[in-house]
Design a protein around this motif. Structure first.
Motif, PDB file in Angstrom:
ATOM      1  N   ALA A  49       0.835  -1.205   0.000  1.00  0.00           N
ATOM      2  CA  ALA A  49       0.000   0.000   0.000  1.00  0.00           C
ATOM      3  C   ALA A  49       0.868   1.254   0.000  1.00  0.00           C
ATOM      4  O   ALA A  49       0.568   2.248  -0.686  1.00  0.00           O
ATOM      5  N   GLN A  50       1.948   1.205   0.763  1.00  0.00           N
ATOM      6  CA  GLN A  50       2.869   2.338   0.814  1.00  0.00           C
ATOM      7  C   GLN A  50       3.468   2.616  -0.560  1.00  0.00           C
ATOM      8  O   GLN A  50       3.531   3.755  -1.015  1.00  0.00           O
ATOM      9  N   GLN A  51       3.902   1.540  -1.260  1.00  0.00           N
ATOM     10  CA  GLN A  51       4.519   1.715  -2.564  1.00  0.00           C
ATOM     11  C   GLN A  51       3.517   2.219  -3.606  1.00  0.00           C
ATOM     12  O   GLN A  51       3.869   3.030  -4.466  1.00  0.00           O
ATOM     13  N   PHE A  52       2.281   1.745  -3.548  1.00  0.00           N
ATOM     14  CA  PHE A  52       1.262   2.258  -4.455  1.00  0.00           C
ATOM     15  C   PHE A  52       0.989   3.734  -4.166  1.00  0.00           C
ATOM     16  O   PHE A  52       0.722   4.521  -5.082  1.00  0.00           O
ATOM     17  N   GLY A  53       1.046   4.102  -2.888  1.00  0.00           N
ATOM     18  CA  GLY A  53       0.904   5.513  -2.546  1.00  0.00           C
ATOM     19  C   GLY A  53       2.000   6.350  -3.157  1.00  0.00           C
ATOM     20  O   GLY A  53       1.754   7.438  -3.694  1.00  0.00           O
ATOM     21  N   PHE A  54       3.237   5.852  -3.114  1.00  0.00           N
ATOM     22  CA  PHE A  54       4.368   6.553  -3.742  1.00  0.00           C
ATOM     23  C   PHE A  54       4.155   6.669  -5.253  1.00  0.00           C
ATOM     24  O   PHE A  54       4.428   7.706  -5.862  1.00  0.00           O
ATOM     25  N   MET A  55       3.681   5.586  -5.868  1.00  0.00           N
ATOM     26  CA  MET A  55       3.475   5.580  -7.323  1.00  0.00           C
ATOM     27  C   MET A  55       2.442   6.612  -7.748  1.00  0.00           C
ATOM     28  O   MET A  55       2.646   7.371  -8.703  1.00  0.00           O
ATOM     29  N   LEU A  56       1.320   6.662  -7.032  1.00  0.00           N
ATOM     30  CA  LEU A  56       0.273   7.625  -7.362  1.00  0.00           C
ATOM     31  C   LEU A  56       0.735   9.051  -7.093  1.00  0.00           C
ATOM     32  O   LEU A  56       0.439   9.979  -7.858  1.00  0.00           O
ATOM     33  N   ARG A  57       1.458   9.226  -6.001  1.00  0.00           N
ATOM     34  CA  ARG A  57       1.961  10.557  -5.659  1.00  0.00           C
ATOM     35  C   ARG A  57       2.877  11.085  -6.761  1.00  0.00           C
ATOM     36  O   ARG A  57       2.789  12.251  -7.164  1.00  0.00           O
ATOM     37  N   LEU A  58       3.750  10.229  -7.273  1.00  0.00           N
ATOM     38  CA  LEU A  58       4.663  10.641  -8.336  1.00  0.00           C
ATOM     39  C   LEU A  58       3.955  10.781  -9.682  1.00  0.00           C
ATOM     40  O   LEU A  58       4.404  11.538 -10.548  1.00  0.00           O
ATOM     41  N   LEU A  59       2.851  10.054  -9.852  1.00  0.00           N
ATOM     42  CA  LEU A  59       2.082  10.193 -11.091  1.00  0.00           C
ATOM     43  C   LEU A  59       1.556  11.612 -11.244  1.00  0.00           C
ATOM     44  O   LEU A  59       1.402  12.117 -12.369  1.00  0.00           O
ATOM     45  N   SER A  60       1.296  12.279 -10.121  1.00  0.00           N
ATOM     46  CA  SER A  60       0.781  13.650 -10.184  1.00  0.00           C
ATOM     47  C   SER A  60       1.780  14.607 -10.825  1.00  0.00           C
ATOM     48  O   SER A  60       1.407  15.707 -11.232  1.00  0.00           O
ATOM     49  N   SER A  61       3.047  14.177 -10.952  1.00  0.00           N
ATOM     50  CA  SER A  61       4.060  15.044 -11.549  1.00  0.00           C
ATOM     51  C   SER A  61       3.988  15.080 -13.070  1.00  0.00           C
ATOM     52  O   SER A  61       4.703  15.866 -13.694  1.00  0.00           O
ATOM     53  N   CYS A  62       3.149  14.235 -13.685  1.00  0.00           N
ATOM     54  CA  CYS A  62       3.080  14.264 -15.151  1.00  0.00           C
ATOM     55  C   CYS A  62       1.643  14.278 -15.670  1.00  0.00           C
ATOM     56  O   CYS A  62       1.406  13.971 -16.832  1.00  0.00           O
ATOM     57  N   THR A  63       0.690  14.646 -14.818  1.00  0.00           N
ATOM     58  CA  THR A  63      -0.703  14.698 -15.268  1.00  0.00           C
ATOM     59  C   THR A  63      -1.184  16.114 -15.557  1.00  0.00           C
ATOM     60  O   THR A  63      -2.218  16.288 -16.204  1.00  0.00           O
ATOM     61  N   ASN A  64      -0.440  17.122 -15.099  1.00  0.00           N
ATOM     62  CA  ASN A  64      -0.907  18.491 -15.295  1.00  0.00           C
ATOM     63  C   ASN A  64      -1.017  18.863 -16.770  1.00  0.00           C
ATOM     64  O   ASN A  64      -1.939  19.572 -17.182  1.00  0.00           O
ATOM     65  N   THR A  65      -0.058  18.394 -17.592  1.00  0.00           N
ATOM     66  CA  THR A  65      -0.108  18.704 -19.020  1.00  0.00           C
ATOM     67  C   THR A  65      -1.367  18.120 -19.653  1.00  0.00           C
ATOM     68  O   THR A  65      -1.990  18.747 -20.519  1.00  0.00           O
ATOM     69  N   CYS A  66      -1.754  16.923 -19.243  1.00  0.00           N
ATOM     70  CA  CYS A  66      -2.995  16.318 -19.743  1.00  0.00           C
ATOM     71  C   CYS A  66      -4.195  17.175 -19.358  1.00  0.00           C
ATOM     72  O   CYS A  66      -5.136  17.343 -20.151  1.00  0.00           O
ATOM     73  N   ILE A  67      -4.155  17.732 -18.152  1.00  0.00           N
ATOM     74  CA  ILE A  67      -5.250  18.597 -17.695  1.00  0.00           C
ATOM     75  C   ILE A  67      -5.300  19.870 -18.527  1.00  0.00           C
ATOM     76  O   ILE A  67      -6.379  20.323 -18.929  1.00  0.00           O
ATOM     77  N   TYR A  68      -4.125  20.470 -18.803  1.00  0.00           N
ATOM     78  CA  TYR A  68      -4.103  21.663 -19.650  1.00  0.00           C
ATOM     79  C   TYR A  68      -4.726  21.356 -21.007  1.00  0.00           C
ATOM     80  O   TYR A  68      -5.525  22.134 -21.539  1.00  0.00           O
ATOM     81  N   ALA A  69      -4.340  20.212 -21.586  1.00  0.00           N
ATOM     82  CA  ALA A  69      -4.821  19.838 -22.919  1.00  0.00           C
ATOM     83  C   ALA A  69      -6.324  19.594 -22.925  1.00  0.00           C
ATOM     84  O   ALA A  69      -7.011  19.912 -23.906  1.00  0.00           O
ATOM     85  N   LEU A  70      -6.845  19.042 -21.834  1.00  0.00           N
ATOM     86  CA  LEU A  70      -8.269  18.729 -21.769  1.00  0.00           C
ATOM     87  C   LEU A  70      -9.125  19.960 -21.490  1.00  0.00           C
ATOM     88  O   LEU A  70     -10.287  20.024 -21.905  1.00  0.00           O
ATOM     89  N   THR A  71      -8.573  20.942 -20.785  1.00  0.00           N
ATOM     90  CA  THR A  71      -9.382  22.081 -20.339  1.00  0.00           C
ATOM     91  C   THR A  71      -9.123  23.372 -21.106  1.00  0.00           C
ATOM     92  O   THR A  71      -9.946  24.282 -21.058  1.00  0.00           O
ATOM     93  N   GLN A  72      -7.985  23.479 -21.808  1.00  0.00           N
ATOM     94  CA  GLN A  72      -7.623  24.729 -22.463  1.00  0.00           C
ATOM     95  C   GLN A  72      -7.538  24.540 -23.983  1.00  0.00           C
ATOM     96  O   GLN A  72      -6.639  23.860 -24.489  1.00  0.00           O
ATOM     97  N   THR A  73      -8.456  25.165 -24.710  1.00  0.00           N
ATOM     98  CA  THR A  73      -8.523  25.013 -26.166  1.00  0.00           C
ATOM     99  C   THR A  73      -7.243  25.510 -26.837  1.00  0.00           C
ATOM    100  O   THR A  73      -6.690  24.843 -27.735  1.00  0.00           O
ATOM    101  N   LYS A  74      -6.752  26.664 -26.425  1.00  0.00           N
ATOM    102  CA  LYS A  74      -5.569  27.229 -27.073  1.00  0.00           C
ATOM    103  C   LYS A  74      -4.320  26.403 -26.772  1.00  0.00           C
ATOM    104  O   LYS A  74      -3.400  26.344 -27.599  1.00  0.00           O
TER     105      LYS A  74
END
Length: 324
Positions: free
Chosen positions: A278-303
């Motif tokens: 459980a601890q290691q999965f927590g680390f994995m998800l926590r680090l995943l947040s470091s590369c999801t922001n660009t996907c959010i920009y692409a999904l929410t910002q037309t330009k």
């Protein structure tokens, strides 16, 4: 005897995360710095800072720590001073990533809910000051962790590997410091993000209700209000980034809190232990947040999507021009 499942997952997950994380954060930094996304310079400052912190987090925590530990069990990175420095830099990058998200959330809260403060606070200069301050404080706050570690072995007068000093588990000072550190990242940011978003939502709902009343709209009518539409687009980005942070950190936070209460001195590293998994999965998800922001920009910002498409087309356009 084969490797435990969690270890096999990590050996695939972290290299993939590193490749994706470095690429998407570099792309985000380049596109945002071009200034063609229709965002204010203040917002752009925060988003670039968040992407830069995430990029550093991928390089230091994922590549130099996780991948190095999995694939290169003996290298110069395991010399004790270097090993301790890796921990400090990793925590500093993590701290920056978290508090830049809080700073961005607070900036949007002020912009939407505090109209008198907005002209003075929501500026490019203020954003730069906040980003530099957070960076400096995060670095200084991480330095004490360097002194937690001592060598595991000494070979030819060279100290190797990092193990926690015995005082770390018995000293009241270290125990208090770790609890404070855990509160500052990420428990306090969690609370701040939730509070700012709740206040922002309440303000938006109230303002929209008043605006509809002033314009003579009924709830059943479907008129397009440019002001409300612009406000909607700005808060979609805010809430998407905040929700992403909370969802990907929640596993780590719950595990961390639970285990500190039940057994503060947990040291069982059995790869099959459910708590360790459980601890290691927590680390994995926590680090995943470091590369999801660009996907959010692409999904929410037309330009932003348009800039991304133009960037993807550019090499092919250049090749066509060269052969004409």
């Amino acid at each position: 005897m084969g490797y435990p499942v969690i270890f096999q997952i990590e050996r695939v997950y972290y290299p993939a995360l590193a490749a994706i994380g470095v690429t998407v954060n570099l792309v985000a930094i380049v596109i945002l710095n071009r200034g063609n996304c229709g965002l204010s310079r203040c917002i752009t400052r925060y988003l670039v800072a968040m992407s830069a912190a995430d990029l550093l987090l991928v390089i230091i925590n994922v590549i130099l720590n996780r991948i190095n530990n999995l694939y290169f069990p003996v290298s110069f990175l395991f010399i004790t001073p270097v090993c301790a420095l890796r921990v400090v830099l990793s925590l500093a990058a993590l701290d920056c990533s978290v508090w830049f998200t809080v700073a961005f959330t607070f900036d949007r809260f002020v912009a939407i809910c505090c109209q008198k403060l907005k002209p003075r606070y929501c500026t490019e200069r203020t954003a730069a000051v906040v980003i530099v301050t957070v960076s400096v404080v995060s670095c200084f706050r991480s330095i004490p962790w360097y002194f937690v570690f001592v060598p595991s072995i000494i070979v030819n007068n060279i100290p190797w590997f990092c193990t926690q000093t015995p005082d770390y588990f018995t000293s009241s000072l270290w125990i208090v410091y770790e609890w404070i550190d855990s509160f500052l990242t990420p428990l306090f940011p969690f609370v701040l993000i939730l509070v700012f978003n709740a206040l922002t939502i309440r303000n938006i709902l109230t303002a929209n209700r008043i605006r509809r009343g002033l314009r003579g709209y009924s709830n059943a009518e479907t008129h397009i209000d440019p002001e409300m539409e612009n406000r909607r687009k700005s808060i979609v980005l805010l809430f998407a980034l905040s929700a992403n942070f909370i969802l990907l950190w929640i596993t780590y936070v719950v595990h961390s809190l639970n285990w500190r209460v039940i057994n503060y001195n947990y040291t069982d590293k059995n790869l099959s232990n459910p708590i360790y998994v459980a601890q290691q999965f927590g680390f994995m998800l926590r680090l995943l947040s470091s590369c999801t922001n660009t996907c959010i920009y692409a999904l929410t910002q037309t330009k932003f999507r348009e800039e991304l498409k133009n960037g993807a087309k550019y090499p092919f356009t250049l090749i066509v021009k060269l052969f004409k």
